[in-house]
Design an enzyme around this catalytic site. Structure first.
Site, short mmCIF file in Angstrom:
data_model
loop_
_atom_site.label_atom_id
_atom_site.label_comp_id
_atom_site.label_asym_id
_atom_site.label_seq_id
_atom_site.Cartn_x
_atom_site.Cartn_y
_atom_site.Cartn_z
N THR B 588 0.85 -1.18 -0.02
CA THR B 588 -0.16 0.09 -0.11
C THR B 588 0.84 1.31 0.02
O THR B 588 0.66 2.31 -0.78
CB THR B 588 -0.99 0.01 1.19
OG1 THR B 588 -0.26 0.00 2.44
CG2 THR B 588 -2.06 -1.04 0.88
N GLU B 659 1.20 12.21 0.78
CA GLU B 659 1.39 13.25 -0.16
C GLU B 659 2.88 13.41 -0.53
O GLU B 659 3.15 13.80 -1.64
CB GLU B 659 0.89 14.34 0.54
CG GLU B 659 -0.78 14.37 0.83
CD GLU B 659 -1.11 15.13 2.07
OE1 GLU B 659 -1.43 16.40 1.77
OE2 GLU B 659 -1.11 14.69 3.06
#
Ligand SMILES: Cc1cc2nc3c(=O)[nH]c(=O)nc-3n(C[C@H](O)[C@H](O)[C@H](O)COP(=O)(O)OP(=O)(O)OC[C@H]3O[C@@H](n4cnc5c(N)ncnc54)[C@H](O)[C@@H]3O)c2cc1C
Ligand code: SF4
Lengths: 334, 701
Positions: B588, B659
């Protein structure tokens, strides 16, 4: 989306009667353009007549070698046809450079040349647009023009014709077979689309109720060496900023014949007759390619815009034409 | 603060627990929630950018078969709070931006609602609007703080004096475009009011069920206990679902207007361009001054950006420059223009993403001027402590990332000259830029751990945006409890679970994970190794250790190709190395980093919301015209990470990875394009028209 009546008639003549008899009727091909317009309110017909399944869906070779492409042939099938790939690579390449696999599986030969401009103001019913609503004004003038015309535009409309396939067809001297309320006729592909002048609401010379039933490709031996070069803002799945369809015949370093058309720069797939005249009989050199581009682009006029407008299209097209011709000549030399 | 130092489940490459359900289409998203007899709502949007609605003719819409209600400012309920003017739907006749909602149709089907919405006739008293951001405007103002709570300006030392005596100065203006988040799943809600007790349930696509509940409860003046927000799955948000937008309020209003019927509302893609937030365009005036050896002596970043007239959002674009490099004289400023435009908001890495474009291209320009390798230039400016706060870094491995990235990418021996490498018809170049992102941990969030049969259940109102929360929280809980991960069940995405903060600022794992660890500790302390059935304990995020400056770092390398004839730009290779603390799940994690880099590539080459100042709206408001990178644009994208152990950030040692991947990518690409063809593109996106003038005509062959 406004509710409408949907009909799926048995044959082309019935379809033509249905549409011709109702000013608010439209033909539905693969629907990849029209259905978007129904949702956006750009098209608001009362009657939608489905023709994709009743039009010929095969490619037939006529006596004399003309390929007759049924208007129901899907873009993906046309691109994959062996005869098309061998004799008219420019057409196959143009088709494959357009849209996406899914869209090409739906889009029809009849619908593709009649797809409407992608001008963002045309597609947005909240902005004035002469093409959508005659007399309302052209929002592209002084607006976002990155994708707009540099050739043949008018103050009433700067839109470009978005089809790739049509650019190849224009270069290949294709002919369009039309069934209208008064019977059948054939028009040259280069005479199908029209410049905007004062009536941009009309994309083509077709009258209401005219149905495209087939497109004919007459034999054109030089087209075996032809290519489509599309330049766009991403590597796939984008409309052309500029594109070039070209076929050349070269003997002893001299271009003996050529076909050239441009996409992404005009309200029509732009057949570059002036460029062809420069090319015929000229040596296959960079100077010739540039001279051909200069001849065709002598009247090119860029449009301004908040992000710099579209003046870049002029040098870009010059360079793209030269690159395409150079590539074909190299191929020819092999 | 103790560190889970013998991870078992943490670090495992486990597939997403929700993956199969999503692939099979059985995962239920907000709009599809099965409810009885739903109605559908469709907004009517203003077609002027500023003014007043003087008349709303709803007759044609109302007579349509299937139309249940048309809400207008005259008929809509009065909201309890209109303080947040973005959410104050249909409360007055003012129009503050084009696309603002002026009416809402509710009907039996979504088609009817949309058709009826088109039949509502709106008359306006139009006022002149102003939607154009320019750095030379005379009405720019300094916001009080920039997002989320940073000082607007900082000054350290004397930039002018240092610049005056510097050996080399680079001073340029860089711009980033307007970007729209464009998650795949649109903003969508199913809303239902319980007729008996006035309880409101919202199945809403949101990055935080609890923050959404708080906002909605306040707008409607409800006790939070009367509102439930449910969101097990989110089809992407990228910040645009971090705070509720007006669509959520409209859905709830619509449902109250048709008593007994739940209402579904999904924004169309076009509507998302005016109603769901976006990233402001930025104009960044950047100055770098350096000694001959490359050591920076001054840095200034002066930012101009926009906000909306009705609600301020001040993107913290200048903030990353405050801590990135060792430089004694620094200035950063932010100035805003309040325009007649939709309300800007969070988009993946607000601040860092645009703010690492200008300075990181400027670093490349400085390296060029100095004749110094750009990797080496960055290494020479590595600070010992945080230049901004003076605190030590909890860990800072930018140099490690640069070195590891250079080695993996094959950077060494790079010829610095631009425009000299050819491969067929393509000019080839390489570029580098640094990435950074702060380690955020929210101060609240609670988790509960309970034994249910042979399973341990962890409950927390966290969100999974496709990021992996369903899976990774189980890994953390398993290690914190000392049980196999298969025995842990996670329950998230519902305000019936304990309070959790927003999935924003890359804080999810660090915040919710910390709460889960605390709950597990309490659980073990109370019940030991043999907890009884229904044994339960809760835990909340502990206070952060504020002795440290905590940031993640990275280095991104790009190869760019520019076509000799057409100027077409391709990026065949992107490689990033990140120092982001402990990786909870490599699968992930990689998809977050690769996804961020891909989005950065998209920003570099394609994305650009074109605002027509005459109308005040984004004219390319669909995915055919707003280009995001398509498959053919994305070739090799590799993300690697250093094995970083940071005992200070939180119990897991995680730094947040959602991010940082988008930070620096665009600069690396622009730098690579310069190296390929010699065109220095300072205005995003990097498109062929911007490099064409630099190419030879005709191309030398
Ligand atoms: C996202 C996207 C990207 C695209 N990218 C490209 C691209 O890069 N290049 C490109 O060339 N195209 C592109 N397209 C457009 C696509 O090629 C066209 O939509 C398609 O070719 C239209 O064919 P159709 O059969 O679906 O037409 P329809 O949508 O069914 O019809 C289009 C128009 O033609 C009329 N019509 C249809 N058939 C006939 C007929 N036989 N006789 C008379 N009138 C008829 C219809 O009334 C309608 O006005 C793209 C489309 C989309 C949605
Ligand atoms: S360019 Fe043509 S299609 Fe576009 S707004 Fe003007 S008139 Fe309409």
């Amino acid at each position: 989306m406004k509710p409408f009546e949907y009909r799926s008639p048995a044959d082309a003549a019935a379809a033509v009667r249905s549409v011709a008899g109702n000013p608010a009727a439209v033909f539905l091909g693969g629907g990849t353009n029209l259905v978007d317009h129904l949702k956006l309110g750009v098209a608001a017909p009362d009657l939608v007549v489905h023709v994709a399944d009743l039009l010929p869906a095969g490619i037939e070779e006529l006596d004399g070698g003309t390929l007759r492409i049924g208007a129901g042939v899907r873009n993906s099938d046309l691109a994959a046809d062996r005869r098309v790939r061998e004799r008219f690579p420019v057409l196959s390449q143009a088709l494959l450079s357009g849209a996406s696999g899914q869209l090409r599986n739906m889009a029809t030969t009849g619908g593709n040349p009649l797809q409407r401009t992608r001008c963002v103001y045309f597609q947005d019913v909240t902005t004035p647009c002469n093409k959508r609503q005659p007399g309302s004004g052209c929002s592209a003038v002084g607006g976002w023009t990155r994708h707009h015309a540099v050739l043949g535009a008018s103050e009433h409309c700067l839109a470009v014709h978005p089809s790739d396939m049509a650019v190849a067809m224009a270069a290949l001297d294709a002919r369009v077979r039309v069934l209208g309320p008064d019977g059948e006729r054939t028009i040259p592909f280069t005479g199908l689309h029209r410049l905007p002048a004062g009536t941009p609401e009309r994309d083509t010379v077709l009258e209401h109720g005219d149905l495209i039933t087939a497109i004919d490709l007459p034999p054109l031996p030089l087209a075996r060496r032809s290519a489509y070069r599309k330049v766009r803002d991403r590597a796939s799945y984008a409309f052309a900023l500029v594109s070039v369809a070209a076929a050349v015949e070269v003997r002893d370093g001299v271009i003996t014949d050529a076909r050239v058309a441009f996409g992404g720069v005009a309200h029509v797939p732009w057949r570059a007759h002036r460029a062809e005249r420069v090319l015929r009989g000229a040596p296959a050199t960079e100077e010739t390619y540039r001279a051909a581009a200069d001849a065709e682009l002598a009247d090119a006029r860029p449009a301004d815009g908040p992000d710099g407008g579209n003046a870049f299209k002029i040098p870009l097209l010059r360079r793209t034409l030269a690159a395409t011709l150079r590539g074909l000549v190299r191929e020819d030399a092999r | 603060m103790t560190f889970i130092d013998r991870p078992v489940a943490i670090g495992l490459d486990l597939p997403r627990r929700d993956g199969a359900a999503k692939v099979r289409g059985t995962a239920v998203y907000a709009y599809e929630t099965p409810v009885e007899n739903p109605a559908y709502a469709h907004p009517v949007q203003a077609t002027v950018a500023r003014g007043r609605v003087t008349a709303l003719d709803t007759a044609a819409a109302e007579v349509l078969d299937g139309v249940l209600a048309v809400l207008t400012p005259a008929t809509a309920e009065r909201l309890a709070s209109t303080e947040d003017r973005e959410l104050a739907a249909l409360q007055d006749d003012g129009v503050a931006f084009r696309g603002q909602v002026v009416a809402l149709v509710v009907a039996d089907s979504s088609e009817t609602a949309r058709h009826a919405a088109a039949l509502v006739r709106v008359t306006y008293a139009q006022e002149p609007h102003d939607s154009e951001l320019r750095a030379d405007r005379d009405d720019l103002y300094a916001p009080e703080r920039v997002n989320p709570d940073f000082p607007t300006d900082t000054v350290e030392g004397d930039v002018a004096a240092a610049t005056a005596v510097a050996a080399v100065v680079v001073e340029q203006t860089y711009t980033t475009a307007t970007y729209h988040n464009n998650p795949l799943e649109p903003h969508a809600t199913t809303a239902h009011w319980e007729p008996a007790d006035g309880r409101l349930t919202l199945w809403d696509s949101t990055q935080g069920v609890h923050p959404a509940r708080t906002a909605v409860a306040s707008v409607f003046g409800l006790d939070e206990a009367k509102v439930r927000v449910v969101c097990p799955y989110v089809g992407g948000g990228f910040g645009s679902k971090g705070t509720p937008h007006v669509n959520v309020v409209l859905a709830a209003m619509a449902a109250r207007a048709v008593p007994g019927r739940p209402v579904r509302l999904a924004l169309t893609r076009q509507q998302m361009f005016s109603l769901a937030g976006y990233r402001t365009p930025t104009v960044q005036r950047c100055l770098l001054a350096a000694e001959r050896d490359g050591r920076l002596t001054a840095l200034a970043v002066d930012v101009v950006e926009q906000t909306s007239r009705i609600k301020e959002f001040a993107e913290q674009t200048g903030v990353p420059a405050r801590m990135m490099y060792a430089v004694a004289n620094r200035r950063t400023t932010h100035r805003l223009a309040a325009l007649d435009v939709p309300v800007p908001s969070w988009m993946r890495a607000p601040g860092e993403c645009p703010g690492m474009f200008g300075p990181e291209v400027a670093m490349d320009e400085l390296a060029e001027r100095l004749g110094l390798d750009p990797v080496e230039l960055r290494i020479r400016n590595e600070p010992v402590t945080d230049p901004q706060t003076g605190k030590p870094f909890s860990s800072r491995n930018l140099v490690g990332c640069l070195r590891e990235g250079a080695a993996r990418f094959g950077w060494s021996g790079r010829d610095p000259r631009p425009g000299v490498r050819r491969d067929g018809d393509w000019l080839v170049g390489t570029g580098v830029a640094a990435s950074t992102y702060p380690v955020h941990r929210m101060s609240k969030s609670t988790a509960v751990i309970r034994r249910e049969g042979d399973r341990y259940v962890a409950e927390i109102g966290a969100a999974d945006l496709g990021t992996g929360t369903w899976t990774t929280l189980a890994q953390i809980a398993a290690d914190a409890l000392g049980v196999p991960v298969e025995r842990v069940e996670v329950r998230i995405g519902d305000t019936d679970h304990p309070m959790a903060t927003v999935a924003g600022g890359s804080s999810g794992m660090s915040t919710w994970g910390s709460a889960v660890v605390e709950a597990a500790r309490a659980f073990r302390t109370r019940y030991g190794a043999e907890p009884p059935e229904r044994a339960e304990a809760s835990g909340s995020v502990p206070p952060a250790d504020d002795r440290w400056a905590m940031h993640a770092f990275g280095a991104q390398f790009a190869e760019a190709r520019v076509h000799l004839d057409t100027g077409e730009i391709r990026v065949p290779r992107l490689l990033g190395v990140f120092a982001v603390g402990r990786i909870v799940n490599p699968r992930t994690a990689r998809s977050q980093l690769v996804g961020g880099m891909t989005m950065g590539l998209s920003m570099a080459l394609h994305e650009h919301s074109v605002l027509d100042p005459r109308t005040g709206h984004v004219v390319n408001h669909d995915l055919a015209d707003y280009h995001i990178a398509a498959n053919a644009d994305v070739a090799e994208v590799e993300a690697h990470w250093l094995d970083e152990h940071d005992p200070h950030v939180n119990a897991m040692g995680t730094k947040g990875i959602g991010e940082i991947g988008i930070v620096g990518t665009a600069a690396a690409v622009s730098n690579a394009v310069w190296h390929a063809c010699g065109a220095r593109v300072r205005d995003l996106p990097v498109t062929l028209d911007k490099v064409l003038p630099a190419l030879e005509d005709p191309p030398g062959r």
